[in-house]
Design a protein around this motif. Structure first.
Motif, PDB file in Angstrom:
ATOM      1  N   UNK A   1     -24.275  -0.130 -38.522  1.00 40.61           N
ATOM      2  CA  UNK A   1     -25.856  -0.680 -37.957  1.00 40.61           C
ATOM      3  C   UNK A   1     -26.422   0.652 -37.437  1.00 40.61           C
ATOM      4  N   UNK A   2     -27.814   0.490 -37.209  1.00 35.58           N
ATOM      5  CA  UNK A   2     -28.734   1.373 -36.892  1.00 35.58           C
ATOM      6  C   UNK A   2     -28.376   1.778 -35.291  1.00 35.58           C
ATOM      7  N   UNK A   3     -29.050   2.826 -34.850  1.00 33.92           N
ATOM      8  CA  UNK A   3     -28.706   3.300 -33.446  1.00 33.92           C
ATOM      9  C   UNK A   3     -28.704   2.129 -32.240  1.00 33.92           C
ATOM     10  N   UNK A   4     -29.483   1.030 -32.568  1.00 35.98           N
ATOM     11  CA  UNK A   4     -29.501   0.175 -31.400  1.00 35.98           C
ATOM     12  C   UNK A   4     -28.523  -1.007 -31.799  1.00 35.98           C
ATOM     13  N   UNK A   5     -27.366  -0.926 -31.349  1.00 28.83           N
ATOM     14  CA  UNK A   5     -26.396  -1.988 -32.072  1.00 28.83           C
ATOM     15  C   UNK A   5     -26.755  -3.611 -31.668  1.00 28.83           C
ATOM     16  N   UNK A   6     -26.185  -4.376 -32.333  1.00 29.42           N
ATOM     17  CA  UNK A   6     -26.422  -5.883 -31.983  1.00 29.42           C
ATOM     18  C   UNK A   6     -25.320  -6.304 -30.879  1.00 29.42           C
ATOM     19  N   UNK A   7     -25.998  -6.745 -29.878  1.00 32.24           N
ATOM     20  CA  UNK A   7     -25.116  -6.951 -28.736  1.00 32.24           C
ATOM     21  C   UNK A   7     -23.937  -8.169 -28.910  1.00 32.24           C
ATOM     22  N   UNK A   8     -24.274  -8.949 -29.934  1.00 26.42           N
ATOM     23  CA  UNK A   8     -23.409 -10.107 -30.355  1.00 26.42           C
ATOM     24  C   UNK A   8     -22.168  -9.568 -31.091  1.00 26.42           C
ATOM     25  N   UNK A   9     -22.546  -8.625 -32.085  1.00 29.16           N
ATOM     26  CA  UNK A   9     -21.411  -8.006 -32.694  1.00 29.16           C
ATOM     27  C   UNK A   9     -20.764  -6.944 -32.028  1.00 29.16           C
ATOM     28  N   UNK A  10     -21.339  -6.536 -30.952  1.00 29.25           N
ATOM     29  CA  UNK A  10     -20.595  -5.411 -29.963  1.00 29.25           C
ATOM     30  C   UNK A  10     -19.364  -6.154 -29.165  1.00 29.25           C
ATOM     31  N   UNK A  11     -19.453  -7.549 -29.032  1.00 33.50           N
ATOM     32  CA  UNK A  11     -18.533  -8.290 -28.411  1.00 33.50           C
ATOM     33  C   UNK A  11     -17.219  -8.469 -29.227  1.00 33.50           C
ATOM     34  N   UNK A  12     -17.396  -8.114 -30.638  1.00 35.53           N
ATOM     35  CA  UNK A  12     -16.173  -8.314 -31.618  1.00 35.53           C
ATOM     36  C   UNK A  12     -15.212  -7.013 -31.525  1.00 35.53           C
ATOM     37  N   UNK A  13     -13.680  -7.385 -31.712  1.00 39.60           N
ATOM     38  CA  UNK A  13     -13.020  -6.189 -31.812  1.00 39.60           C
ATOM     39  C   UNK A  13     -13.509  -5.449 -33.089  1.00 39.60           C
ATOM     40  N   UNK A  14     -13.050  -4.039 -33.057  1.00 40.77           N
ATOM     41  CA  UNK A  14     -13.851  -3.164 -34.258  1.00 40.77           C
ATOM     42  C   UNK A  14     -13.433  -3.683 -35.481  1.00 40.77           C
ATOM     43  N   UNK A  15     -12.305  -4.419 -35.520  1.00 43.73           N
ATOM     44  CA  UNK A  15     -11.728  -4.520 -37.256  1.00 43.73           C
ATOM     45  C   UNK A  15     -12.825  -5.724 -37.498  1.00 43.73           C
ATOM     46  N   UNK A  16     -13.339  -6.830 -36.648  1.00 43.92           N
ATOM     47  CA  UNK A  16     -13.959  -7.756 -37.280  1.00 43.92           C
ATOM     48  C   UNK A  16     -15.324  -7.283 -37.357  1.00 43.92           C
TER      49      UNK A  16
END
Length: 230
Positions: A1-16
């Motif tokens: 993802x670009x420099x400003x990450x999606x906050x919903x995706x940031x809730x996920x474990x790194x593998x997901x």
């Protein structure tokens, strides 16, 4: 993802998140682009990293009003999590930027295989339900000036800048009111030195004051999101 990450995706474990990244591609969100029409097929989901999308309910194929907004805090295409592949609303890009695009088929497979993704998406479904219900009540009971202040705060959150381009015609379209109503409401906010508006350029001058001028719906929307995602 670009420099400003999606906050919903940031809730996920790194593998997901890595799996979704590998299945998707970065696409450009272009200002005023229609990326979904009510009743049309859902081909993909979008996770904006910047830019934002208005969700519009249309009546009799003509008049439309904004009932929601999606930016880096969420995703477009949530209906796939409910087993529905038809667009419920028109999706119109209001602020340009980028998003991670994952095909509908790939997203469904991930939902079935990944409990963490499924749980996160389900919490976001709840947040959207609460926001859409509140938007209907806001339209019915709150004054134009309050609703305009709320809309400006929502846009400010997602624009990542104190100024953005918007016309009175577009604001009237989003709020479902006549242009004269928007002109009067914007003039009142400008006289209070909360905003500055000139030739289609909107600037947020006093965000705290604008929050005080907005109806409680804005704070309630923020609280509903924070309750689920912190």
């Amino acid at each position: 993802m670009p420099n400003s990450p999606n906050r919903l995706l940031s809730q996920l474990p790194q593998t997901s998140r890595r799996r979704l990244d590998s299945l998707g591609q970065i696409v450009e969100l272009r200002l005023s682009e229609t990326i979904g029409t009510a009743g049309g097929p859902t081909d993909a989901v979008l996770f904006p990293s910047d830019g934002f999308i208005s969700l519009l309910a249309q009546v009799d194929g003509g008049h439309a009003i904004e009932v929601g907004m999606v930016g880096r805090e969420g995703m477009l295409g949530i209906q796939l999590a409910l087993g529905v592949s038809t667009e419920p609303l028109k999706a119109l890009v209001q602020g340009p930027g980028q998003a991670l695009r994952v095909s509908a088929a790939a997203f469904r497979r991930e939902l079935r295989a990944d409990p963490a993704l499924r749980a996160t998406v389900n919490r976001y479904v709840y947040v959207l339900f609460a926001q859409h219900a509140r938007a209907a009540a806001c339209l019915r009971f709150h004054q134009i000036e309050q609703r305009l202040a709320r809309w400006l705060l929502m846009s400010h959150d997602r624009a990542h800048a104190d100024h953005f381009r918007v016309t009175h015609e577009f604001l009237a379209y989003m709020l479902g009111v006549r242009r004269v109503g928007v002109t009067l409401a914007a003039g009142a906010l400008q006289r209070r030195q909360l905003i500055a508006y000139d030739r289609g350029e909107m600037t947020i001058v006093d965000r705290a004051g604008l929050a005080d001028a907005a109806c409680r719906c804005y704070a309630s929307d923020q609280a509903a999101y924070a309750e689920q995602f912190g």
